[in-house]
Structure formats: C-alpha cells, structure tokens
Scaffold this motif. Structure first.
Motif, PDB file in Angstrom:
ATOM      1  N   UNK A 390       0.999  -1.364   0.027  1.00  0.00           N
ATOM      2  CA  UNK A 390       0.172  -0.186  -0.013  1.00  0.00           C
ATOM      3  C   UNK A 390       0.861   1.062  -0.002  1.00  0.00           C
ATOM      4  N   UNK A 391       0.488   2.429  -0.624  1.00  0.00           N
ATOM      5  CA  UNK A 391       1.130   3.645  -0.693  1.00  0.00           C
ATOM      6  C   UNK A 391       1.658   3.844   0.629  1.00  0.00           C
ATOM      7  N   UNK A 392       2.856   3.954   0.815  1.00  0.00           N
ATOM      8  CA  UNK A 392       3.803   4.412   2.061  1.00  0.00           C
ATOM      9  C   UNK A 392       4.893   5.530   1.831  1.00  0.00           C
ATOM     10  N   UNK A 393       4.707   6.508   2.696  1.00  0.00           N
ATOM     11  CA  UNK A 393       5.825   7.383   2.699  1.00  0.00           C
ATOM     12  C   UNK A 393       6.695   7.041   3.989  1.00  0.00           C
ATOM     13  N   UNK A 394       8.128   6.675   3.457  1.00  0.00           N
ATOM     14  CA  UNK A 394       8.953   6.215   4.311  1.00  0.00           C
ATOM     15  C   UNK A 394      10.094   7.453   4.684  1.00  0.00           C
ATOM     16  N   UNK A 395      10.106   7.755   5.764  1.00  0.00           N
ATOM     17  CA  UNK A 395      10.945   9.043   6.015  1.00  0.00           C
ATOM     18  C   UNK A 395      12.164   8.862   6.743  1.00  0.00           C
ATOM     19  N   UNK A 415      18.411  12.363   8.037  1.00  0.00           N
ATOM     20  CA  UNK A 415      18.225  13.548   7.044  1.00  0.00           C
ATOM     21  C   UNK A 415      16.670  13.541   6.967  1.00  0.00           C
ATOM     22  N   UNK A 416      16.018  14.836   6.604  1.00  0.00           N
ATOM     23  CA  UNK A 416      14.716  15.189   6.250  1.00  0.00           C
ATOM     24  C   UNK A 416      14.249  14.688   4.782  1.00  0.00           C
ATOM     25  N   UNK A 417      14.341  13.308   4.635  1.00  0.00           N
ATOM     26  CA  UNK A 417      14.505  12.877   3.212  1.00  0.00           C
ATOM     27  C   UNK A 417      13.147  11.657   3.459  1.00  0.00           C
ATOM     28  N   UNK A 418      12.462  11.580   2.536  1.00  0.00           N
ATOM     29  CA  UNK A 418      11.394  10.390   2.235  1.00  0.00           C
ATOM     30  C   UNK A 418      11.471   9.792   0.844  1.00  0.00           C
ATOM     31  N   UNK A 428       9.153   7.638  -5.885  1.00  0.00           N
ATOM     32  CA  UNK A 428       9.168   8.952  -5.443  1.00  0.00           C
ATOM     33  C   UNK A 428      10.287   8.984  -4.326  1.00  0.00           C
ATOM     34  N   UNK A 429      11.248  10.313  -4.430  1.00  0.00           N
ATOM     35  CA  UNK A 429      12.390  10.254  -3.491  1.00  0.00           C
ATOM     36  C   UNK A 429      12.290  12.069  -3.328  1.00  0.00           C
ATOM     37  N   UNK A 430      12.130  12.453  -2.242  1.00  0.00           N
ATOM     38  CA  UNK A 430      12.179  13.849  -1.836  1.00  0.00           C
ATOM     39  C   UNK A 430      13.054  14.141  -0.701  1.00  0.00           C
ATOM     40  N   UNK A 475      12.670  22.320  -0.691  1.00  0.00           N
ATOM     41  CA  UNK A 475      12.294  21.084  -0.770  1.00  0.00           C
ATOM     42  C   UNK A 475      12.118  20.907  -2.243  1.00  0.00           C
ATOM     43  N   UNK A 476      12.845  19.334  -2.354  1.00  0.00           N
ATOM     44  CA  UNK A 476      12.980  19.128  -3.963  1.00  0.00           C
ATOM     45  C   UNK A 476      12.207  17.438  -3.926  1.00  0.00           C
ATOM     46  N   UNK A 477      11.869  17.083  -5.104  1.00  0.00           N
ATOM     47  CA  UNK A 477      11.383  15.443  -5.128  1.00  0.00           C
ATOM     48  C   UNK A 477      11.594  15.151  -6.760  1.00  0.00           C
ATOM     49  N   UNK A 478      11.618  13.765  -6.820  1.00  0.00           N
ATOM     50  CA  UNK A 478      11.877  13.287  -8.238  1.00  0.00           C
ATOM     51  C   UNK A 478      10.683  12.096  -7.767  1.00  0.00           C
ATOM     52  N   UNK A 479       9.800  12.071  -9.210  1.00  0.00           N
ATOM     53  CA  UNK A 479       8.986  10.939  -9.076  1.00  0.00           C
ATOM     54  C   UNK A 479       9.096  10.044 -10.528  1.00  0.00           C
ATOM     55  N   UNK A 480       9.392   8.853 -10.466  1.00  0.00           N
ATOM     56  CA  UNK A 480       9.510   7.918 -11.655  1.00  0.00           C
ATOM     57  C   UNK A 480       8.391   7.820 -12.344  1.00  0.00           C
TER      58      UNK A 480
END
Length: 518
Positions: A390-395, A415-418, A428-430, A475-480
């Motif tokens: 299930x969609x999960x934000x791992x941070x 770090x402040x990363x998820x 995604x990676x932000x 804040x920045x992010x990449x989405x595949x």
RNA sequence: AGGGGCGUAGCUCAGUGGUAGAGCAGCGGCCUUUUAAGCCGAAGGUCGUGGGUUCGAUCCCCACCGCCCCUACCA
C-alpha cells in the motif's frame, strides 16, 4: 525493398498499381474528415435507427481497415481510428463501378476515407452508408491475426506500431501515460511552478549515484555524460530565483535492465523554495489521490493481485519500518535506540543474517565496509521494502546514504528525506535540500574518497559556488513517471509503459532488400 | 553475470525419432444487411543458427543467437 511475407508484399504492390490504374493517387496528401471513428461511435452509438434516418447527416471519416467481409455486390468492413472502430457498408449500386473496383483492391490494414451517412444495420450496428470511398495509403504488409492480435512480447516491443494497431489495451496504457503527464503539468502549473529544461549532457554526472553513459562532443573534443539526474541544475535555478521549478524528462543510467529498470527513464523533478520535506509529503498525498482519480476514476486501483488505496498514505520512518517488518524469530526487534547507536545497525543486520541463514530467507549482503546508515538502509531494503504494498511514505533516511539532503536538527545521523513506496517499488524520492555549501562540499568529497563507479570522479565546483550565492531553504522531489504509470495502468513490466524499450538490436541487414520479417 | 522457460507458415498455436498440421491472413471462385460472415478450390515451411548422436533429428545431446521470468546489479 522487400519484406516477409514476400508473396503478400508483392501481391499488394500489384494491387497498388491497379488502384493507380483506376485513376486513384497512390499516396494522396490529405483527407478532410468531419469526425473520427471514435467520435462517431461515442456521439451516435446510442441513437435509434429512426433518429439517424431522420438526421441523415453527412459524415466523413478516415481510418485503417481492420476487418473485411465482402459478400458479392455489397461488403461490410470496420474502419479503425483514434482507437475505436466503426462499421462501414459499401454497396456497388451506391459507390459505383469504379468505387467498387477500388474496394476490391483494398486489403486489411489499408488506410481509407469514406463519405456517407450513419444508419443501423439489421443487427442494429451503427454503420456508415458509404457513398464515396477515398484511397489514402496501402498496407504492403499484413496486419497481425485479427482475433488474438499480437501476443509475442518481443514483436510487441520491437514493432510497437503493430501492437498499437492490434491491441487496444496497449494503446490505453499510453493514453493513460499521456494523461498522467498532463495532470502533473496541470498540478504544478496551477501552483505557480514553471517548467524548465536543463542539460541532458553533463561534463560531471551528478545528482544521483549511478553509472553514466559516456559520449563525445567532436568540436569541443570533450567527453560528456548523459545525465543521471537533473537535480543539481534545477537547484542552481532556485539559487537564481526560480522558486518553483519542475522538469519532466529522461534520465540515463548505465545499469541493468529489469521489469522495473530501463536504461533511459522519465523523471519528474520539482523544487519548491521556502518549503520542507513535510510540506512535500502533504502535497504528495494530494497528488497521488488526484492522479488515481483522474486515471482510473477511483482512489482504489487494481495492481496485479493487490488493490492499492491512494486515499491515504501511511507514513513510517525507516527505523519504524525495520521494526515493523522484523521477522518473528530473528531475535530482539531492533529499537530506535539500537539503530541510533554507533555499531547498532550492524549488530541488527548480523542478528538478522543469523536467522536468514537458518531459514533460507534473503541475506542482507554487503560489499565492503559500511557505515551505520548504510547498514540501516541495507536492512530496510532486505526486510521491509518489498512489504510496502500500500502507498507508504518512508521518511527520515540515514545521512550516510543521503548526500544531498538536509540533516534533522535533533539528530544529524538522519536527514529530512522520504521515499514513496507502492507495490514494493520506489516511485518517489524527496527531501529538504542541503543548502549549506560547506557541508555539501564535505559530503561530496567524502563520497569521492569512498570511490566507486557510481560516484563522480570530480567535484562539481560550480554547484558549490552556486550554493555559496545562497539557496533558499528548499524542498525537492523526483517521481518516476514510468513506475507511476505501471501502478496506475496495472502493468507488471516497465517495458509495457515505455513505447520503445531498449532491446538488443535485430541482426544487421544490409538493406531492406534482404530484410526478413522479424 | 547465474538459474529457469520459450523460439514450428506473415500472425495465433498444435505436433511427432520415420516425407510437417490447424485457425486467421493471403490467392482463385460463389454470394446485395454481414458480425471471428459462410461455402468450394489451390497455395504457403532452412521447425532460431551451427555442430553431434542415429540408418534416419523439428523432436535427443552440445554450443551459439534472441526474447521472457527469477536472482544478482540498481539512490
């Protein structure tokens, strides 16, 4: 020029000559249509025969002939356009001697235009009563089988045009992909972002850890690298005052190919000044929900055997995920304290591996000497990653594996990363972007000291210089995009969502003269 | 890179140690409302490539080529 099947190829060439002999142009230049086959079916699909009869509206439509049922002096056929097919009815009395001769020289796959009006047949199928036929182009090669379509995956990838003609499912995937990209642009445009294009040829490949492709510029006589990420250029733009930017384009990584990896893949990267990673997490919940709704009409999306629920996204820290998915029987569950302590993550990995050895579970294999944070990342990947369906934000990623992220003020080992995981896939990676130039330089240099093919050999001095001019907190992010499309179109392989995935080239042929069909 | 699977007509697929099969597509013929149209007739093959075993190989063995899956690699 000659392709298999030769007999049919030659046969069709002859027919093309005969069509010309009838006075038709072989390759005419245009056809003025009023409706696509799709539009006709959608607009008039439900109208009763009497209403069509009363309107008797003239229509002109063009498309590819995908079925053919000649019956003496009449014929039925289907014309396919914009992904839908409409039946046409051709009658010798109506189209005349020459028109009917033309019709008999047509093959499945040919492109034609028709003028006529809509009606319903005895069996009630919406059809075009053809008054005039226009020849538009010949298919010199036959279509795939009409019932089973094209199933050979190699042919579907190599000759995607045939796949798109024959398999509507495949066409739908790429329509959905276009839709996703359209929605993403709408989403970011409406939030005051501007879309930019940064270089895809870099002299120092950076912004990710990956082996790059190398190429050469002749006039400058320098080697260049196809970019592995646009990150460092986009952040230069936030220094320059573009506070909200995004780019949708290709990255290239010279690595393995799998159901989740293609050497060139499409990323959306975006940067938002004056925000942090928590702001992005909130934004992502909204974005994913919206995309699911817009592509599949629901926040519940079928993916393989799973039903993904995009209405909410669970949030876990990496350390929590490790504790949550720690296998029963592998000894004490690692605590926050243990994973934070020096040497703690390694001890947890050793404990896990002991259990893995006994039970034949996947091993947390490391190459070389790892830092605490690397052990933590390895442990997460081994025991938890594929469980995140299930969609999960791992941070809260370890600093040791996040060279471009800003540390957490209360715990510099994190770090402040998820990252966002769905169906066990990273999509995604932000993070809160590291904007302290001194710290950034330290981390780059540490990376380079560690070495490896995935790490640039050279410090990107200009990037550090840009940071020295002051980058706002960002804040920045990449989405595949490819993986995102897989999820929203129920596609098990990344090749199903890339029009022309990389394959080994077909054996060389000196010219089309000797070419065999694939 | 390692393991497994697949490769037969243009397409979709059967098949067997003894001269290669079907459906669709294509070709010739009949047919003025068909629906995977129907009926009659004829044609289409280096069984991925190269070796080996065998009296005989599309089939068994080996190597190679291509694709798929898993593992490895993979921010």
């Amino acid at each position: 020029m000659q392709f298999e099947p030769r007999d049919q190829f030659q046969q069709r060439q002859k027919k093309l000559e005969q069509i010309q002999a009838l006075g038709y142009e072989a390759y005419p230049r245009e056809f003025r249509w009023t409706d696509t086959p799709r539009a006709l079916v959608e607009k008039h699909g439900e109208k009763p025969a009497a209403e069509l009869e009363a309107e008797k509206q003239e229509v002109r439509a063009a498309g590819r002939l995908v079925s053919l049922r000649p019956m003496g002096k009449v014929a039925f056929a289907h014309l396919q356009g914009s992904g839908k097919r409409i039946q046409i009815y051709v009658k010798k009395d109506v189209v005349g001697e020459r028109g009917f001769k033309l019709f008999h020289l047509l093959d499945l796959g040919d492109l034609i235009g028709v003028r006529g009006h809509l009606f319903r047949t005895k069996s009630n199928e919406l059809s075009i009563w053809v008054e005039e036929l226009t020849f538009l182009a010949k298919a010199l090669l036959p279509l795939p089988e009409k019932w089973h379509g094209l199933t050979d995956v190699e042919l579907r990838y190599r000759q995607r045009y045939l796949d798109l003609i024959a398999n509507d499912d495949s066409r739908q995937v790429f329509v959905a992909r276009a839709r996703i990209i359209q929605e993403l642009r709408r989403f970011f445009d409406s939030r005051g972002y501007i879309e930019v294009e940064t270089p895809m040829m870099h002299s120092i490949p950076g912004g990710a850890a990956a082996r790059p492709f190398v190429t050469h510029h002749n006039a400058l006589d320098i080697d260049l690298y196809l970019r592995i990420a646009p990150e460092l250029y986009l952040k230069r733009l936030t220094v320059g005052g573009f506070d909200r930017v995004y780019e949708i384009n290709r990255n290239f990584r010279n690595e393995g190919i799998s159901t989740q990896h293609n050497p060139e893949f499409t990323m959306l990267e975006f940067y938002e000044a004056y925000s942090n990673y928590r702001d992005l997490m909130d934004m992502n919940e909204e974005l994913f929900r919206l995309l699911a709704m817009s592509v599949s009409g629901s926040t519940l999306v079928k993916y393989g055997e799973h039903e993904l629920d995009f209405s909410k996204i669970e949030r876990l820290t990496m350390r929590e995920a490790i504790a949550k998915y720690w296998p029963a029987g592998a000894g004490a569950v690692p605590t926050e304290g243990e994973l934070r302590a020096a040497g703690g993550p390694r001890a947890a990995v050793e404990r896990y591996n002991q259990w893995a050895k006994e039970t034949n579970a996947p091993y947390a294999a490391s190459k070389g000497v790892l830092k605490d944070g690397e052990w933590t990342g390895l442990l997460f990947e081994t025991i938890a990653e594929d469980k995140l369906i299930q969609p999960t934000i791992l941070h809260d990623f370890p600093t040791d594996i996040s060279p471009l992220s800003k540390q957490k003020p209360e715990d510099p080992s994190l770090t402040e990363r998820f990252e966002i995981y769905v169906a066990g896939m990273e999509v995604a990676n932000g993070f809160s972007e590291l904007n302290d130039p001194a710290e950034q330089e330290r981390r780059f240099l540490a990376q380079m000291a560690q070495g490896g093919e995935e790490v640039p050999k050279q410090l990107d001095v200009d990037y550090i210089r840009a940071l020295c001019h002051g980058m706002p907190p960002t804040a920045g992010e990449g989405i595949g995009i490819d993986r995102l499309t897989m999820l929203l179109t129920d596609s098990p392989s990344i090749r199903d969502v890339i029009l022309f995935p990389l394959l080994r080239p077909e054996p060389r042929q000196d010219s089309a003269a000797g070419a065999q069909g694939a």
